[in-house]
Scaffold this motif. Sequence first.
Motif, short mmCIF file in Angstrom:
data_model
loop_
_atom_site.label_atom_id
_atom_site.label_comp_id
_atom_site.label_asym_id
_atom_site.label_seq_id
_atom_site.Cartn_x
_atom_site.Cartn_y
_atom_site.Cartn_z
N THR A 1 0.84 -1.19 0.00
CA THR A 1 0.00 0.00 0.00
C THR A 1 0.88 1.24 0.00
OG1 THR A 1 -1.70 -1.17 1.25
CG2 THR A 1 -1.85 1.23 1.21
N SER B 1 -4.81 9.65 2.05
CA SER B 1 -5.26 8.76 0.98
C SER B 1 -4.27 7.61 0.80
CB SER B 1 -5.37 9.53 -0.34
OG SER B 1 -6.34 10.54 -0.24
N THR C 1 -3.31 3.94 -1.88
CA THR C 1 -3.52 3.15 -3.08
C THR C 1 -2.78 1.84 -2.91
OG1 THR C 1 -3.57 5.15 -4.44
CG2 THR C 1 -3.19 3.08 -5.60
N ASP C 2 -3.44 0.73 -3.22
CA ASP C 2 -2.77 -0.56 -3.22
C ASP C 2 -2.09 -0.74 -4.58
OD1 ASP C 2 -3.67 -1.11 -0.66
OD2 ASP C 2 -5.50 -2.07 -1.39
#
Length: 93
Positions: free
Chosen positions: A27, A34, A36-37
């Motif tokens: 990740t 915020s 994001t993977d």
Amino acid sequence: IPNGVRIDYLRIYYYDTGASNSQAWVTRYDNAGSFTDVAYVTSAGDTGYGTQLSPLIEHVVDNVSYSYVLNWRPLVTGSSMALCGLRVAYRLP
């Protein structure tokens, strides 16, 4: 992981004799909350010791703007599943 390298693959090494699969992923977090993977891979249940490789990722690491974390979720309790290791394959710029 060094800044500017390209993550190509995530590999999981595991012990899994249950019907469920475990999950591993990388990740990326920013400074604003915020995330994001960027990489994802699962184990294969009912096989004992094993390894699985993610698809090709080609993500360039930016340690100036983001933080990176390796995660693992077993999806079961008990001794039927264990993480033996995670490996991130990357290339220098």
